[in-house]
Design a protein around this motif. Structure first.
Motif, PDB file in Angstrom:
ATOM      1  N   SER A 107       1.026  -1.221   0.040  1.00 11.65           N
ATOM      2  CA  SER A 107      -0.022  -0.128   0.052  1.00 11.65           C
ATOM      3  C   SER A 107       0.820   1.321  -0.012  1.00 11.65           C
ATOM      4  N   ILE A 108       1.915   1.253   1.056  1.00  7.77           N
ATOM      5  CA  ILE A 108       2.804   2.483   0.883  1.00  7.77           C
ATOM      6  C   ILE A 108       3.735   2.344  -0.285  1.00  7.77           C
ATOM      7  N   ARG A 109       4.420   1.152  -0.790  1.00  9.24           N
ATOM      8  CA  ARG A 109       5.183   1.349  -1.434  1.00  9.24           C
ATOM      9  C   ARG A 109       4.944   1.653  -2.906  1.00  9.24           C
ATOM     10  N   LEU A 110       3.524   1.213  -3.305  1.00  2.00           N
ATOM     11  CA  LEU A 110       2.869   1.532  -4.440  1.00  2.00           C
ATOM     12  C   LEU A 110       1.929   2.568  -4.173  1.00  2.00           C
ATOM     13  N   ASN A 111       1.701   3.325  -3.362  1.00  2.00           N
ATOM     14  CA  ASN A 111       0.846   4.390  -2.993  1.00  2.00           C
ATOM     15  C   ASN A 111      -0.458   3.838  -3.550  1.00  2.00           C
ATOM     16  N   LEU A 112      -0.992   2.890  -2.845  1.00  2.00           N
ATOM     17  CA  LEU A 112      -2.295   2.398  -3.241  1.00  2.00           C
ATOM     18  C   LEU A 112      -3.038   2.262  -1.994  1.00  2.00           C
ATOM     19  N   PRO A 113      -4.571   2.694  -2.220  1.00  2.00           N
ATOM     20  CA  PRO A 113      -5.279   2.655  -0.698  1.00  2.00           C
ATOM     21  C   PRO A 113      -5.511   1.033  -0.602  1.00  2.00           C
ATOM     22  N   LEU A 114      -5.716   0.883   0.859  1.00  2.00           N
ATOM     23  CA  LEU A 114      -5.714  -0.459   1.184  1.00  2.00           C
ATOM     24  C   LEU A 114      -7.147  -0.621   2.296  1.00  2.00           C
ATOM     25  N   VAL A 115      -8.126  -1.371   1.746  1.00  2.00           N
ATOM     26  CA  VAL A 115      -9.266  -1.955   2.514  1.00  2.00           C
ATOM     27  C   VAL A 115      -8.921  -3.118   3.459  1.00  2.00           C
ATOM     28  N   ASN A 116      -8.898  -3.041   4.566  1.00  2.87           N
ATOM     29  CA  ASN A 116      -8.442  -4.267   5.411  1.00  2.87           C
ATOM     30  C   ASN A 116      -9.741  -5.011   6.126  1.00  2.87           C
ATOM     31  N   SER A 117      -9.602  -6.071   6.387  1.00  3.05           N
ATOM     32  CA  SER A 117     -10.549  -7.035   7.314  1.00  3.05           C
ATOM     33  C   SER A 117     -11.911  -6.864   6.415  1.00  3.05           C
ATOM     34  N   CYS A 118     -11.542  -7.079   5.022  1.00  2.05           N
ATOM     35  CA  CYS A 118     -12.904  -7.099   4.275  1.00  2.05           C
ATOM     36  C   CYS A 118     -13.464  -8.422   4.053  1.00  2.05           C
ATOM     37  N   ARG A 119     -14.948  -8.453   4.345  1.00  7.44           N
ATOM     38  CA  ARG A 119     -15.618  -9.729   4.187  1.00  7.44           C
ATOM     39  C   ARG A 119     -16.381 -10.018   3.080  1.00  7.44           C
TER      40      ARG A 119
ATOM     41  N   ALA B 215      -6.180   5.393   3.112  1.00 10.28           N
ATOM     42  CA  ALA B 215      -7.211   4.764   4.094  1.00 10.28           C
ATOM     43  C   ALA B 215      -8.448   4.729   3.141  1.00 10.28           C
ATOM     44  N   PRO B 216      -9.290   3.877   3.274  1.00 14.67           N
ATOM     45  CA  PRO B 216     -10.702   3.786   2.493  1.00 14.67           C
ATOM     46  C   PRO B 216     -11.394   4.707   3.149  1.00 14.67           C
ATOM     47  N   ILE B 217     -12.474   5.307   2.210  1.00 17.35           N
ATOM     48  CA  ILE B 217     -13.415   6.506   2.944  1.00 17.35           C
ATOM     49  C   ILE B 217     -14.703   5.585   3.167  1.00 17.35           C
ATOM     50  N   ILE B 218     -15.065   5.641   4.442  1.00 19.66           N
ATOM     51  CA  ILE B 218     -16.226   4.757   4.934  1.00 19.66           C
ATOM     52  C   ILE B 218     -17.444   5.659   4.844  1.00 19.66           C
ATOM     53  N   GLY B 219     -18.465   4.908   4.049  1.00 20.75           N
ATOM     54  CA  GLY B 219     -19.811   5.477   3.680  1.00 20.75           C
ATOM     55  C   GLY B 219     -20.652   5.254   4.649  1.00 20.75           C
ATOM     56  N   ARG B 220     -20.566   4.285   5.352  1.00 27.25           N
ATOM     57  CA  ARG B 220     -21.518   3.874   6.378  1.00 27.25           C
ATOM     58  C   ARG B 220     -20.829   2.806   7.580  1.00 27.25           C
ATOM     59  N   MET B 221     -21.365   2.979   8.633  1.00 26.65           N
ATOM     60  CA  MET B 221     -20.802   2.033   9.717  1.00 26.65           C
ATOM     61  C   MET B 221     -22.218   1.453  10.293  1.00 26.65           C
ATOM     62  N   PHE B 222     -22.344   0.115  10.442  1.00 28.40           N
ATOM     63  CA  PHE B 222     -23.456  -0.283  11.222  1.00 28.40           C
ATOM     64  C   PHE B 222     -23.156  -1.408  12.023  1.00 28.40           C
ATOM     65  N   GLN B 223     -24.027  -1.721  12.792  1.00 31.16           N
ATOM     66  CA  GLN B 223     -23.835  -3.114  13.686  1.00 31.16           C
ATOM     67  C   GLN B 223     -24.449  -4.138  13.203  1.00 31.16           C
ATOM     68  N   PRO B 224     -23.965  -5.245  13.040  1.00 29.55           N
ATOM     69  CA  PRO B 224     -24.480  -6.248  12.279  1.00 29.55           C
ATOM     70  C   PRO B 224     -25.484  -6.911  12.730  1.00 29.55           C
TER      71      PRO B 224
END
Lengths: 321, 254, 666
Positions: A107-119, B215-224
């Protein structure tokens, strides 16, 4: 610049990790929004054969002796090169001991945004992440033009990422991988466990509520009566009350028994992700709000010490002993 | 041996978490901040390393509520320098911004080793450790539960699922993400912390830049909403045991 | 004319017998003082200073009650009578010798009736003495109760004192055999023995020879006894009364001393014996190894590593063996870790039974807390206790739940309980951790609230400003955390307007009453709910409409009974509910601890043979007809309810809190 979704395949000792298939499934859903291909990225050495059942449109295979075992430095270098050249829409990593060593650094090296803990990644271009021990969900637009995403299991079934048809494999050049700052000295096998809990059908699993090593004997009695074995969540293993081979969880084993009976386990995400394939989860806990009750089939709000011995007796009676 | 530990303050999950008026962030009015559990392990690991081979331990954290307590407790355990980064964090703290702000300070300290917890539960944009490593240009290995240093080189034990462990040689200086300290974090008496408050000083630095890019931009937070809930079995121990035996029979286990 | 002849029958041939006697006795005394000083000086040379010579009149009172009156020894019948027979006899013999010395060297008064009474009293006590010694021999060689240390030193002492008395008796009898005075029957025992000599038909000259021999033997034995007193088991004659005299008088039992500080204001911990006060080191030397503390100790009864007796002897042995090193510059051995195991120190429930039982007033609990303070500062705390302390520090309760949930139990109540922080109340109810957070006890807390409402009490609670009162945090040795909790609670209390504090928790009661500074609690009296209910029922403000008619037994909570003397109020309340109270054998100040105190409920249980709570439940079940065990402490209720299940006594015994009983009788 493409709309392809890249999935960084995780494998260890010639076994492809389940998370890789979960990511492929997520990639398939996301690709419906971006219109690109699902591309599995396989790094390794003489590992082409692992790609046989990937539900991907294409496999990019990078072969190098330095990639034979996971090496954060080597994998980072190879991926920096690949992602930098191809600029896909999204790159998926596992939120694991392999993927987590890669995603943030890139993310830092390539300057790309990172979304973590994604379900999950939705068809309408959104990501849903799970944070705060599973108590909070965060949703947002998948960042553009290129996003890195670290995925956790739970949103997709492993089968959704598997295919009977092998995808075409394209071998790709690997950059120079020399003067690596991290090198693998050796693997240390887990202490020879008496049992492989991943193969067992009946598991009696203890959590912090068991309170001390001696009480584990109560769980052993019940397990024995049922014809199963005792497993545990992380706090019990950290205390040294059971050997590491009995750990069920993110850093332990994933299990798929018929019956998974929990005693004093609250249901933290790291544990839950490893038991969702159980046929029936029966949870015993004094806290009615424990997250385990949200995924269990049956629940008992009771102090386990009030129940264990009585239950063991009844099981023995039923078995005619 | 010069060790730096980055400690994060995160919302305490014991409290009920709620979403604020914007619908996209946590309501921090009643939320309590406590040290990220794995950062506590990182501090413990750093003290263990100091006890084994000497050296200095510096602990850095952001100036949020509870920061002083975190730093003084670390000092009571044996940390030598305490640094607090001041800034306006009302808009939230992203790990990307944190990593960049820390990198400037850490570079000055010229550490041999940087330790931090491998993850925190509010890591929406990745973990602070690897982000910081790359900002510093240092190698990063995460999920570490054992560290041995000799002659400026480090041997690190990395955890994989199933109990498998890999021993890696990592060139120093490096950043390591701690999964578990070699001994559980020690207890430090309140009186010791209070005493240390009188003798130790916390150095304050300003965050020169606060760049949350990445950092990603969060549009919405909610409780599951739990889509399912367990069928609860009630009664006294006897009743419950009988019903469970019935369930076991249903599943062909008995 | 009856009179005491000085040195009767002792010839002057080799010099005056007086010279020999004074020389021997002088020599013995010098040896005694030197040896005793050598040992005793270690107390103040190694130990910390402590002022124990204030309130002299109270101290002399204690000396009379415990050292002379031997009330503690008499709390057990057989050994009590046995020891009193020996000890009082010796007091009398000592007095007799003193009187004889005055008579010999100063003013002759042992003449006529004086003399006859003198002889009679001495002879009578000789009989008591011999009975005592026989009882002692039986006890030590035949009965062999477990709590005693059966070792040669004790046998040796018994032999020496017996020989002394027999020497005296035989000397007297030989004189009587020669003199055969008309008033011989005033020395009945002596005269009886004299018959033996008379029967032998030995000549007067022979009898005189025997007399001289026995007299010399008697003199030698006394010399040996006195000279070896400091190193033998008879040293308790000196150390016992000293320990009683210097015992804690400045503060109530339920109040611990703060952590001592050096002149520079640095805290002193009991890492080595030098961390203990000289009085605590005297405690070690005063121990007579009687083992009563051990017998009463719940941890010992559960067959764990803790024996209060061995702990105190550990201090004694440590001082003797490490004394020189402690005074020199060599390596000083650690007290806990080397002499005494960590585990042992943590096993104590601080119930105070040992302190209550000890005949020489040793204060075991204070020493244990001092050792724990050291362990806490060193971080040598087991993980479960660590969690409980961390939770208490962070959330103000040991359950690890948010302080905002503290008053959640009040939700079902209508009308809402007053918030004492916002409006003045007459009674401020300090609820406590267990009553607030434990799901199994919430029922009792609600009933208590309803009782107060029914009685028309003007009461309120602190809601989420209340914190753990800190009693057990302090007893675990976490003094810093205790101060923090005390500050927070005192602060909250100081902002309220109230007349009295009431609590259902004896632990909170103890610390609020005895340890919170008077300006934190103010001059407000503090009551346990049992005391309050007693008052309300007595005054008619609370009317009980039903007579329950159960046969019950009552467990005196350690911190309500033994520590604070509240025994009768709960009993009156039980009676008022129309229940019949049958006492367990161990009741009132002898009540057997449930095992949860001193932070034990926060620690790993470890290996136990029979939990103290189980032993207590079994004791209750043995009382025929008793269906209910009544408690007055939330921790007791928790422990006993569990124990009833684990001992399989659910059919025989129900555990009810006193408030539940009153609620049922409303």
């Amino acid at each position: 610049m493409s709309q392809d979704i890249y999935v960084v395949i995780e494998h260890l000792r010639e076994q492809v990790a389940d998370i890789s298939y979960v990511m492929l499934a997520a990639a398939r859903e996301s690709a419906q929004n971006t219109g690109g291909k699902v591309v599995a990225v396989l790094l390794g050495h003489n590992a082409k054969g692992l790609a046989g059942n990937f539900a991907a449109d294409q496999v990019l295979y990078l072969d190098h002796s330095a990639l034979a075992d996971f090496n954060p430095d080597a994998y980072q270098k190879a991926l920096t090169d690949l992602i930098g050249k191809n600029q896909p829409r999204t790159v998926l990593f596992g939120s694991t001991s392999i993927g987590a060593d890669l995603a943030s650094v890139l993310s830092i090296r390539l300057n790309l945004p990172l979304v973590n803990s994604c379900r999950s990644l939705s068809k309408d271009g959104k990501f849903v992440s799970q944070i705060c021990g599973g108590k909070i969900m965060a949703e947002g637009e998948l960042p553009a033009p290129t996003a890195l995403v670290a995925m956790i299991p739970g949103g997709y079934k492993v089968e959704q990422g598997q295919s009977k048809q092998s995808p075409p494999v394209t071998q790709v050049d690997v950059p120079v991988l020399e003067s690596l700052r991290v090198t693998l000295a050796k693997y240390i096998e887990p202490a020879a466990g008496d049992v492989d809990i991943a193969k067992e059908q009946i598991l009696v699993s203890v959590g912090r509520g068991i309170q001390n090593k001696d009480n584990i004997a109560l769980a052993e009695d019940l397990a024995k009566a049922l014809g199963g074995v005792v497993t545990a969540s992380r706090p019990v293993i950290d205390q040294g009350w059971l050997v590491a081979s009995r750990l069920v969880g993110k850093s332990g084993k994933h299990v798929k028994p018929k019956i998974y009976l929990t005693l004093g386990i609250s249901g933290a995400p790291e544990h839950v992700e490893a038991i969702t394939d159980s046929e029936a989860i029966i949870a015993i806990n004094t806290d009615p709000k424990a997250p385990i009750f949200d995924i269990a089939k049956y629940g008992v709000e009771m102090d386990m010490f009030d129940l264990i011995e009585v239950l063991t007796e009844k099981v023995k009676e039923a078995k005619g002993r | 041996m010069n060790i730096v530990v980055l400690a994060k303050l995160v919302p305490d999950l014991v409290e009920e978490l709620t979403i604020d008026a914007s619908g996209a962030a946590l309501d921090m009015t009643f939320a309590r901040l406590i040290i990220n559990e794995l950062d506590d392990h990182a501090i413990e690991q750093s003290i263990l390393l100091k006890e084994r081979s000497g050296g200095q331990v510096t602990v850095i954290t952001l100036d949020l509520e509870g920061a002083d307590d975190v730093l003084f407790t670390a000092a009571a355990k044996g940390a030598d320098r305490l640094i607090k980064i001041k800034g306006d964090f009302a808009g939230g703290v992203s790990n990307h911004a944190l990593a960049r702000a820390c990198a400037t300070i850490v570079k000055e300290l010229q550490p041999d080793l940087v330790l931090t917890g491998v993850q925190a539960h509010n890591d929406i944009d990745g973990s602070a450790g690897p982000l910081l490593a790359e900002c510093l240009g240092m190698p990063y290995v995460g999920y570490v539960h054992g560290i041995a240093i000799s002659d400026g080189k480090s041997k690190v034990l990395k955890e994989y699922p199933g109990g498998l462990v890999a021993e890696l040689d990592v060139v120093l200086p490096a950043v390591l993400g701690v999964q578990a300290s070699e001994q559980p974090p020690r207890y430090v008496a309140v009186s010791k912390v209070r005493q240390v408050m009188k003798t130790s000083k916390i150095e304050e630095r300003s965050a020169s830049e606060w760049d949350a890019n990445g950092a990603p931009i969060i549009g919405r937070m909610f409780q599951p909403e739990a889509s399912t809930h367990a069928t609860m079995i009630t009664g006294n121990a006897d009743d419950v045991a009988t019903k469970l035996v019935g369930i076991f029979k249903e599943f062909g286990v008995l | 004319m009856p009179e005491r002849i000085n040195y009767w029958g002792i010839p002057n041939t080799w010099g005056s017998p007086q010279l020999y006697v004074y020389a021997m006795m002088g020599f013995a005394a010098i040896v005694l003082f030197i040896r005793f000083y050598q040992q005793a000086s270690l107390w103040w040379r190694v130990g910390r200073p402590q002022v124990c010579w204030d309130k002299l009149h109270l101290r002399f009172g204690r000396l009379i009650k415990y050292a002379v009156g031997q009330t503690r020894v008499l709390s057990q019948q057989y050994p009590g009578v046995m020891h009193v027979a020996i000890a009082w006899s010796f007091f009398v013999f000592f007095l007799g010798t003193a009187l004889a010395t005055i008579d010999a060297d100063f003013s002759k008064f042992l003449i006529g009736n004086n003399y006859l009474v003198y002889k009679f009293v001495l002879d009578t006590f000789a009989v008591f003495f011999l009975i005592g010694v026989t009882m002692a021999a039986y006890r030590r060689f035949i009965q062999r109760p477990r709590r005693l240390t059966i070792k040669p030193g004790f046998t040796w002492s018994l032999i020496l004192i017996t020989l002394i008395v027999l020497g005296g008796l035989f000397t007297e009898s030989l004189r009587l055999a020669v003199e055969r005075p008309a008033w011989a029957l005033w020395s009945p025992v002596g005269w009886l023995i004299a018959q033996i000599w008379i029967t032998t038909g030995a000549s007067d000259a022979t009898l005189l020879n025997w007399h001289l021999s026995v007299w010399i033997f008697h003199l030698l034995i006394v010399t040996v006894t006195v000279a070896t007193l400091p190193v033998g088991t008879l040293v308790h004659i000196l150390t016992g009364p000293l320990n009683v005299f210097f015992s804690k008088i400045d503060r109530p039992t339920g109040q611990l001393a703060p952590i001592p500080q050096t002149a520079k204001g640095e805290p002193v911990y009991a890492s080595t014996l030098q961390g203990l006060t000289w009085k605590q080191l005297l405690d070690g030397d005063a121990c007579t190894e009687c083992g009563r503390c051990q017998e009463a100790c719940p941890a010992f009864a559960a067959n764990t590593l803790l024996s209060p007796k061995q702990l105190i002897l550990g201090i004694r042995d440590g001082l003797r063996q490490d004394g020189p090193a402690l005074l020199g510059t060599g390596k000083v051995p650690l007290l806990v870790g080397e002499r005494i195991k960590d585990e042992t120190v943590w096993l104590c429930t601080t119930c105070g039974s040992c302190v209550r039982e000890c005949p020489v007033l040793i204060e075991h609990v204070d020493a244990i807390v001092d050792m724990r303070r050291y362990l806490v500062v060193e971080g040598r705390v087991d993980s479960k206790l660590q969690d409980a302390l961390a939770n208490t520090g962070r959330y103000g309760n040991s359950f690890g739940q948010s302080e905002r949930m503290r008053a959640r139990w009040t939700q079902p109540l209508e009308p809402k309980i007053k918030d004492a922080r916002k409006e003045p109340v007459e009674y401020l109810w300090f609820v406590g951790d267990y009553a607030s957070y434990s799901p199994t006890l919430m029922d009792i807390t609600l009933k208590t609230a309803q009782i107060f409402q029914k009685a028309g009490l003007d009461f309120g609670i602190l809601y989420d400003s209340e914190r753990n009162a800190g009693n057990d945090v302090r007893r675990v040795g976490e003094e810093g955390l205790y101060e923090m909790l005390m500050d927070k609670n005192s602060d909250a209390l100081s902002k309220c307007t109230y007349k009295k504090i009431v609590t259902t928790d004896p632990h909170s009661y103890n610390t609020l009453k005895n340890e919170y500074p008077s300006n934190g609690n103010g001059k407000h009296p503090i009551l346990h709910s049992a005391e309050l209910l007693d008052q309300l029922i007595g005054s008619g403000q609370l009317k009980l409409s039903k007579k329950l008619g159960y046969k019950v037994t009552y467990h005196d909570p350690c911190y309500l009974g033994r520590y604070n003397g509240v025994y009768d109020a709960p009993r009156r309340v039980i009676k008022a509910t129309g229940c019949e109270l049958i006492e367990m054998p161990r009741h009132r100040d002898r009540a057997f601890c449930c095992g949860a105190g001193g932070g034990r409920i926060w620690m790993e249980e470890g290996k136990v043979q029979e939990r103290p709570s189980e032993s207590r439940v079994r004791e209750a079940v043995k009382l025929s007809g008793v269906t209910t065990l009544v408690t007055a402490c939330p921790k007791d209720a928790t422990m006993f309810r569990d124990a009833v299940k684990t001992t399989g006594n659910e059919e025989h015994l129900t555990v009810k809190d006193l408030n539940e009983l009153v609620y049922a009788a409303l």
